[in-house]
Design an enzyme around this catalytic site. Sequence first.
Site, short mmCIF file in Angstrom:
data_model
loop_
_atom_site.label_atom_id
_atom_site.label_comp_id
_atom_site.label_asym_id
_atom_site.label_seq_id
_atom_site.Cartn_x
_atom_site.Cartn_y
_atom_site.Cartn_z
N CYS A 206 -0.60 4.14 2.00
CA CYS A 206 -0.47 3.96 3.44
C CYS A 206 0.95 4.25 3.91
O CYS A 206 1.16 4.89 4.95
CB CYS A 206 -0.83 2.52 3.84
SG CYS A 206 -2.41 1.93 3.24
N ASP A 207 1.95 3.76 3.18
CA ASP A 207 3.32 3.74 3.67
C ASP A 207 4.29 4.64 2.91
O ASP A 207 5.38 4.96 3.41
CB ASP A 207 3.87 2.31 3.62
CG ASP A 207 3.03 1.33 4.43
OD1 ASP A 207 2.43 1.77 5.42
OD2 ASP A 207 2.98 0.14 4.06
N CYS B 223 0.84 -1.19 0.00
CA CYS B 223 0.00 0.00 0.00
C CYS B 223 0.87 1.24 0.00
O CYS B 223 1.36 1.67 1.05
CB CYS B 223 -0.93 0.01 1.21
SG CYS B 223 -2.07 1.42 1.23
#
Length: 378
Positions: free
Chosen positions: A194-195, A191
């Site tokens: 997300c990261d 992701c």
Amino acid sequence: MNRCYAKVREFLHKARRLTTSFSPPIAAAATASLSSSAASKISSSAAMDDIHQTLTTRLCIIGSGPAAHTAAIYAARAQLNPILFEGDMANDIAPGGQLTTTTEVENFPGFPEGIQGFDLTQTFRSQSERCGSKIFTETVNSVDFSTNPFKIFTNYKSVLADAVVVATGAVARRLHFPGADEFWTHGISACAVCDGALPMFRNKPLAVIGGGDTAMEEASFLSKYGSKVYIIHRRDTFRASKVMQKRVLDNPKIEVLWDSVVVEAYGEEEGKQRLGGVKVKNVVTGDVRDVQVSGLFFAIGHDPATQFLGGQLELDSDGYIVTKPGTTLTSVRGVFAAGDVQDKKYRQAVTAAGTGCMAALDAEHYLQEIGAQEGKTD
């Protein structure tokens, strides 16, 4: 670190089931006076009793991520006394879902300094319990939505519920090659949104594997933070839409490695468990080259966790639960869906939490409706 937490938790769950499979008096008697075979028979008998335990509830929630726990918090505050099954390594993921595989989370409101994904899931769980939710670390194997109350089955329990919220999420597809597991959450992720903005990836070369719209979106996103972004694609053309392809191909920070696959991931230097690069093989020529990257992101799709439903809810062509637009209502009245199991576009913790709230409110309204019809009150 998160993987260690998950493994420890898995061990404790299994140990707890073993130590609670028979009552303390029986256990003491077995230890004091029975042979190992007799003790085994008693344990098996007690386990069989546990398997046949039947519970009843107004609302059963299936899942363990932000959608499930938000639904549980709202339902508990509405005095629906929900039962929540968080799973026991369901789909090979610890209770808490995809967040347990993430390192630092910086985009969930309320944590200005960021928070580890596993720790965030524990705050969800603690708040659910404090509000009055009853949580079982068991995996739901099957359901029966053909009758009401609905029936939910695990290896140890069956539950009769007036309403159900399905919030089982979706599992990111991963590739398996030497180093892929070793550097998972240590430079390898599924992701980018997300990261990708984490300090460990900023101003570093990064790579995305995939050829669809998701891969294009993630590469474009990463180009804001990384010094360079490689798209590694096994074919000589993308599947992505023309608009998304143009956006990527026009980006000077993005380079495409056509007809290529990753065959190995390795560390940045000896003694450090952090990704340093990948070996990329050209499937046409057979040549293998080193590509030094600090981050590798899989963008090859997700698999919604809907197999246990047995086809009893309407699914789309990709296996996601279909909900009525603007609601969490599914094709079965009284069954609601929240989080990534019905959302293949956003797939964020905060959007999942929002639909968890919606599901709880939809379920509460439904229960009030059937309660009025049956002369009952919540």
